[in-house]
Scaffold this motif. Structure first.
Motif, short mmCIF file in Angstrom:
data_model
loop_
_atom_site.label_atom_id
_atom_site.label_comp_id
_atom_site.label_asym_id
_atom_site.label_seq_id
_atom_site.Cartn_x
_atom_site.Cartn_y
_atom_site.Cartn_z
N LEU A 97 2.10 4.28 3.23
CA LEU A 97 1.55 2.92 3.28
C LEU A 97 0.47 2.74 2.22
CD1 LEU A 97 1.48 0.33 5.45
CD2 LEU A 97 -0.84 1.21 5.68
N CYS A 98 -0.42 3.71 2.10
CA CYS A 98 -1.51 3.61 1.12
C CYS A 98 -0.98 3.62 -0.31
CB CYS A 98 -2.51 4.75 1.32
SG CYS A 98 -3.46 4.61 2.85
N ASP A 99 0.04 4.43 -0.56
CA ASP A 99 0.65 4.44 -1.89
C ASP A 99 1.24 3.07 -2.22
OD1 ASP A 99 0.01 7.10 -2.17
OD2 ASP A 99 2.01 7.85 -1.69
N LYS A 100 1.88 2.47 -1.22
CA LYS A 100 2.52 1.16 -1.42
C LYS A 100 1.50 0.08 -1.74
CE LYS A 100 4.75 -2.46 1.38
NZ LYS A 100 5.34 -2.77 2.70
N TYR A 101 0.45 -0.01 -0.91
CA TYR A 101 -0.51 -1.09 -1.10
C TYR A 101 -1.48 -0.83 -2.25
CZ TYR A 101 1.22 -3.63 2.91
OH TYR A 101 2.01 -4.36 3.76
N ASN A 102 -1.76 0.42 -2.53
CA ASN A 102 -2.58 0.72 -3.70
C ASN A 102 -1.89 0.21 -4.97
OD1 ASN A 102 -3.02 2.85 -6.12
ND2 ASN A 102 -4.92 2.64 -4.95
N ALA A 103 -0.58 0.40 -5.04
CA ALA A 103 0.19 -0.08 -6.19
C ALA A 103 0.15 -1.61 -6.28
CB ALA A 103 1.64 0.40 -6.11
N LEU A 104 0.22 -2.30 -5.12
CA LEU A 104 0.15 -3.76 -5.12
C LEU A 104 -1.22 -4.26 -5.59
CD1 LEU A 104 2.04 -4.68 -1.82
CD2 LEU A 104 2.68 -5.36 -4.14
N HIS A 105 -2.27 -3.58 -5.15
CA HIS A 105 -3.61 -3.94 -5.60
C HIS A 105 -3.74 -3.74 -7.10
CE1 HIS A 105 -6.06 -4.86 -2.00
NE2 HIS A 105 -5.15 -4.13 -1.36
#
Length: 698
Positions: A97-105
């Motif tokens: 989850l963190c990998d996914k949203y870090n990339a979006l940020h």
């Protein structure tokens, strides 16, 4: 192409070499900047961006144009129950989850042109190491204490349930979907053990009971005297934003400080987090627990710096030479002005502490609020879908930056900002001047008769013009040094407007070139030099626009001057002029409003049936509270509806009058000020009921 730029120390910007680590230097101005770490389980909306990251980016870029050693760090805040619960919903691991949203940020901030020196994350080994070291220092210095507390426990999961892992019936209003720490329906907060019929979020059929668990608490009460003394000193020296814990009269207004700080938990029963460090001589009951995210989140600024450079202590342990500026929304103030400073004080080392706090109020959306749930507003990369350039987005968001009161995003105003200000004012001045040079001087700056360097404000032809420029340059620097970014941007537009007026009053055209070639060359040369200054003044706000003008000028990046000067010299060859901005069709406002309007509320909202539910054994007082909550919820749905222009105008009147009152309170006391304040308060009291009545009619 030939460049003829004045050679003077400090005229040009000092650009770090690729890969060079930016470090502070003793005896120089060193600026450390952070923006609030966005939580990684969602994507940011425009309000989040202007509230912290974009504002910090503008200030960081400004300091770089002053040739100061400047480091801007940020990153995603990744630990805690919110991450675990969101990962559970998406059926992935917290790390995924963190990998996914870090990339979006990262994608979002990159498109907006945010120039972080390093954008990191808190789920790193260095973050754990530094957080654990601070925890142990606090423990060794006697600032941690163990407390036993009743917590919800799932027998089938065989673990304690953090607040967000349990739900049930609200003990106050009877809503059946209350979370473990708060009821979204009545907005009351409570402890998870108070829930009626608690359910495990992982499996609602599981049996949830209450058991005792031990946790460590930070003794904020023991540190409070030192914390208060630090607040009063730092607030005064750093000139914090007015919506901090200090009012205009230097009085601490945060209720938690007034009532007395209480010990605050620093550990949690979770798996996704920084493990609590347990030494052989320590209480072994803490094994398997993690540090509370609210304890370690602010440490993320430090650990992210450490991931950027192994010399991170040069930034974070230098109170004398480093000034720390922090940017955030007003809801984050407590943790940056009270909690984390108390942690630093309790730790005992010579931390670089907060110098200036820059907080914003809320940016609302078209008469309502941004809502991810209702898909209302512009979130993350969606701004790119409009086709509006990032520079225009940056300009508009800073121009409405809610520095002293809540502000409202408006598509119509955004389009007007592009068409009326950027296109017709700023862009017109640059394009008209450079096209004239290209068409009439073969792209070569003519000899205007000015010597290199500062042009006297007593000039026989342009005394008023040069004096105005010098005054506006001072205003710009004063505004930016005070972190009044909206005022700084407004001043840049005043400078370009003054340039347009100069061209107009000078009568710049081919006739002037024929009849008075010497004066024409002078006007052109001075206009070109004003454009060169504008490249550095606009850079913090619109870096892509700055780069485009520099390309058209064929000039290197420069620093901010204090006075107007002849820096681009006779014989300098400019590049190819081009339009900086394109007109946006005003009809697009309705199209974008519809596209980003989200789910519309019903015309005649009814309260949730469950809102009036009375739980078994509920007292009359709580039953009455349930009814009030239902009415409040119905009003909230109505409040979320788009407001009319008339209502918005009245709300703005109230906000403006409120600011008048705050400004008067901030002034030194006197009989005259007291009289003005009394009148202002009376006017505000009259406005509020009038607004309420108007809202009912609307």
């Amino acid at each position: 192409m030939a460049q003829k730029i004045r050679q003077a120390e400090g005229l040009l910007r000092v650009i770090p070499k690729p890969g060079e680590k930016i470090l502070p230097k003793e005896g120089e101005e060193n600026v450390l900047i952070s923006s609030a770490l966005p939580y990684c389980n969602n994507v940011p909306h425009l309000g989040n961006i202007i509230g912290s990251s974009l504002s910090a980016d503008v200030f960081a870029r400004y300091n770089r144009t002053r040739n100061r050693r400047t480091l801007y760090v940020c990153g995603t805040d990744e630990y805690g129950t919110a991450t675990e619960t969101q990962a559970l919903k998406e059926k992935i691991t917290p790390r995924e989850l963190c990998d996914k949203y870090n990339a979006l940020h990262v994608e979002t901030y990159k498109w907006f042109g945010l120039g972080f020196d390093y954008f990191g994350r808190t789920s790193t080994p260095l973050h754990s190491e530094i957080s654990q070291e601070i925890y142990l220092n606090l423990n060794d210095r006697g600032y941690l204490e163990r407390q036993n507390k009743q917590q919800t426990y799932c027998e089938q999961c065989a673990k304690f349930l953090a607040d967000r892992f349990v739900e049930g019936t609200c003990p106050h209003c009877g809503s059946n979907d209350a979370r473990g720490d708060q009821c979204d329906f009545c907005a009351r907060t409570f402890d998870a053990v108070e829930l009626i019929n608690p359910r495990c979020l992982i499996d609602k059929s599981h049996t949830v009971v209450t058991r005792e668990s031990s946790h460590m608490y930070l003794k904020l009460d023991a540190i409070q005297p030192l914390t208060e003394a630090w607040i009063k000193r730092s607030w005064k020296e750093g000139k914090w934003s007015p919506n901090s814990v200090i009012n205009g009269e230097g009085e601490i207004v945060d209720a938690r400080l007034k009532q007395g700080l209480r010990p605050s938990p620093v550990t949690r029963d979770l798996t996704w987090g920084v493990p609590v460090p347990v030494r052989e001589q320590d209480d072994q009951v803490m094994i398997g627990k993690v540090l509370y995210v609210w304890f370690e989140a602010c440490i993320g600024y430090v650990s992210i710096t450490a991931n950027y450079t192994s010399d991170w202590k040069k930034w974070w342990f230098d109170q004398k030479n480093v000034k720390l500026y922090q940017f955030m929304g007003k809801d984050n103030v407590y943790f940056h002005t009270i909690f984390f400073p108390a942690v630093q004080i309790g730790d005992g080392r010579p931390w670089t502490s907060l110098h200036h706090l820059s907080t914003t109020e809320y940016l609302n959306y078209e008469g309502g609020k941004f809502s991810k749930t209702h898909n209302r507003g512009v979130f993350g990369p969606a701004a790119k879908e409009t086709g509006i350039p990032a520079s225009v987005w940056r300009y508009y968001l800073i121009s409405v930056r809610p520095e002293t009161a809540d502000a409202m995003f408006s598509w119509a105003e955004c389009i007007a900002a592009n068409n009326n200000v950027l296109l017709n004012n700023f862009g017109n001045f640059v394009n008209r001047t450079l096209k004239f040079v290209a068409a009439n001087y073969d792209g070569v700056v003519p000899d205007g008769g000015d010597a290199e360097g500062v042009i006297s404000p007593n000039d026989e032809n342009d005394a008023d013009f040069i004096s105005d420029l010098n005054n506006l340059l001072k205003d710009y620097i004063d505004a930016m040094e005070s972190v009044k970014l909206r005022l700084g941007l407004h001043t840049v537009m005043q400078l370009s407007a003054r340039g347009n007026l100069y061209l107009q009053s000078s009568g710049l055209n081919k006739t002037l070139m024929t009849e008075n070639p010497k004066r024409c060359a002078q006007v052109v040369s001075r206009a070109v030099n004003l454009i060169y200054i504008l490249t550095t003044l606009i850079h913090p706000f619109m870096p892509d626009t700055s780069d485009a003008i520099l390309s058209q000028l064929n000039a290197p990046e420069r620093s901010v001057p204090t006075v107007f000067a002849n820096d681009i010299l006779t014989g300098h060859q400019i590049g190819k002029p081009d339009h900086l901005f394109k007109k946006i069709d005003e009809k697009m406002a309705d199209i974008w409003k519809d596209k980003f309007g989200g789910v519309k509320p019903t015309e005649d909202p009814e309260p949730n049936a469950d809102a009036t539910h009375v739980a078994p054994g509920m007292s009359k007082r709580k039953a009455e509270a349930a009814k009030k909550a239902a009415a409040k919820a119905a009003a909230a749905v109505l409040d979320a509806a788009p407001k009319s222009a008339e209502v918005l105008a009245w709300e703005q009147k109230v906000a403006d009058q409120g600011q008048v009152v705050r400004d008067l309170k901030a002034r030194p006391k006197s009989d005259e000020v007291d009289k003005e304040l009394a009148v202002a308060l009376d006017d505000l009291k009259k406005l509020k009921p009038e607004l309420s009545e108007f809202q009912k009619q609307a």
